[in-house]
Design an enzyme around this catalytic site. Structure first.
Site, PDB file in Angstrom:
ATOM      1  N   GLN A  67      -4.543  -1.419   9.685  1.00 46.31           N
ATOM      2  CA  GLN A  67      -4.537  -2.756   9.101  1.00 46.31           C
ATOM      3  C   GLN A  67      -5.150  -3.775  10.053  1.00 46.31           C
ATOM      4  OE1 GLN A  67      -3.715  -3.369   5.959  1.00 46.31           O
ATOM      5  NE2 GLN A  67      -3.970  -5.574   6.061  1.00 46.31           N
ATOM      6  N   ASP A 114     -10.925   2.871   4.172  1.00 42.29           N
ATOM      7  CA  ASP A 114     -11.304   1.460   4.151  1.00 42.29           C
ATOM      8  C   ASP A 114     -12.823   1.280   4.078  1.00 42.29           C
ATOM      9  OD1 ASP A 114      -9.264  -0.449   4.104  1.00 42.29           O
ATOM     10  OD2 ASP A 114      -8.731  -0.076   6.200  1.00 42.29           O
ATOM     11  N   LYS A 140       0.841  -1.201   0.000  1.00 47.18           N
ATOM     12  CA  LYS A 140       0.000   0.000   0.000  1.00 47.18           C
ATOM     13  C   LYS A 140       0.878   1.255   0.000  1.00 47.18           C
ATOM     14  CE  LYS A 140      -3.769  -2.504   2.216  1.00 47.18           C
ATOM     15  NZ  LYS A 140      -4.548  -2.805   3.425  1.00 47.18           N
TER      16      LYS A 140
HETATM   17  N1  GUN Z   1      -7.045  -6.771   6.309  1.00 48.41           N
HETATM   18  C1  GUN Z   1      -7.490  -7.517   5.271  1.00 48.41           C
HETATM   19  N2  GUN Z   1      -8.092  -6.736   4.355  1.00 48.41           N
HETATM   20  C2  GUN Z   1      -8.012  -5.476   4.813  1.00 48.41           C
HETATM   21  C3  GUN Z   1      -8.458  -4.225   4.296  1.00 48.41           C
HETATM   22  O1  GUN Z   1      -9.050  -4.103   3.223  1.00 48.41           O
HETATM   23  N3  GUN Z   1      -8.178  -3.145   5.075  1.00 48.41           N
HETATM   24  C4  GUN Z   1      -7.538  -3.240   6.259  1.00 48.41           C
HETATM   25  N4  GUN Z   1      -7.328  -2.134   6.943  1.00 48.41           N
HETATM   26  N5  GUN Z   1      -7.124  -4.387   6.760  1.00 48.41           N
HETATM   27  C5  GUN Z   1      -7.361  -5.500   6.038  1.00 48.41           C
END
Ligand code: GUN
Length: 315
Positions: A97, A120, A53
């Site tokens: 995350q 998100d 990311k």
């Molecule tokens: N863990 C697995 N998928 C995601 C996501 O799309 N966003 C976040 N923040 N954590 C995750």
């Protein structure tokens, strides 16, 4: 006839081209959208995701902050971090995350993120807006699936769509997006009595269960579109021998490396589906693309700027 393979990379590249133009426009106004990613602890899979990311931010010239508090972080500590990020003007998007360590009350954290910076789409306010049909920030993976369908010319309006899985991150928002795009949507899950009954009748199947190769040829109507959201790292060689029985190249690679990433859809489904996303390389690249898109969108919305009719403005 083998399925058309819906690769994520060219679609991601298309979205990045559009985003770069938008980012350049914002730069001419003195605005540089910025993303803050918070990774608590050092879970190996999460570490890789967060690095990807941050790398995407760098590639597009977005501001980025990468915070890595220790695994022992408390809910109160993390709340303080989130509130500081909420207050920073150079941060447009905040991503915490998941999964978080057990001692942290994840719900409290997700609710503490400023909804305007919730790239998100996990905040209850943004989920509520999505339900209402006037979405603002929407979860990245379901958004990415919609982009694949739209940009691949796969009709959704009037289609019978089945979502397998009902998670807050994928299944539920996915069903809502499809419904808003005028599909007739059925949500199946672990307690569905006769899964095949539903999937075999569908024009579009979205698999988001988290169980490797669970959807098999007999679950899919020949010619249907199959979108595989599952990502499981497999190290069990007996399982690999079964799943890759008709995929000699993948089996060979597994034997060499002892590991492979597989989706929720059995590879043999590609022989009968009309179109299918591969794993890896299908939905995955779009998840990060939509995070970038959401970050740029958040930067605009926070300043009262209208988004152009591109990926960033769609939900
Ligand atoms: N863990 C697995 N998928 C995601 C996501 O799309 N966003 C976040 N923040 N954590 C995750």
């Amino acid at each position: 006839m083998p399925a058309r393979i819906l690769n994520g990379a060219p679609i991601r590249d298309q979205i990045y081209t559009e985003l770069k133009q938008e980012i350049a426009e914002l730069a001419s106004m003195g605005i540089r959208p910025g993303l803050a990613a918070v990774l608590v602890g050092n879970d190996p899979a999460s570490t890789i995701y967060v690095h990807s990311k941050i790398a995407a931010c760098e590639q597009l010239g977005l501001g980025n902050i990468h915070l890595t508090p220790p695994a022992s972080t408390t809910t109160a500590d993390l709340l303080t971090i989130v509130r500081e990020l909420n207050a920073r003007d150079d941060v447009d998007g905040i991503l915490v995350q998941l999964p978080l360590p057990q001692q942290i009350e994840a719900k409290k954290i997700l609710e503490a993120v400023d909804p305007a910076k919730d790239v998100d789409g996990f905040h209850p306010m943004n989920i509520g807006r999505l339900i209402e049909g006037r979405p603002s920030m929407v979860a990245c993976t379901p958004l990415g699936v919609m982009e694949i369908l739209r940009r691949s010319g796969i009709p959704v309006e009037g289609a019978d769509a089945v979502v397998v899985g009902r998670s807050n991150i994928v299944g539920k928002p996915m069903a809502l997006l499809l419904m808003h795009a005028n599909a007739t949507v059925t949500v199946c899950h672990s307690k569905t009595r006769d899964l095949r009954h539903f999937t075999r009748a569908a024009d579009v199947v979205i698999a988001a269960i988290g169980r490797p190769a669970m959807i098999t040829r007999d679950d899919i109507r020949p010619g249907a579109t199959v979108i595989d959201v599952g990502v499981t790292r497999m190290t069990d060689s007996r399982l690999a021998e079964t799943i890759f029985a008709n995929s000699p190249e993948r089996l060979e690679k597994f034997r060499k490396t002892g590991t492979a990433v597989v989706g929720d859809v059995h590879p043999d489904v590609a022989e009968i589906a009309g179109a299918i996303t591969p794993v890896p390389g299908g939905v995955g690249p779009l998840t990060i693309a939509m995070l970038m898109s959401n970050t740029v969108k958040a930067a605009r919305l926070r300043r009262g700027l209208r988004a152009p009719e591109t990926a960033a403005s769609r939900a």
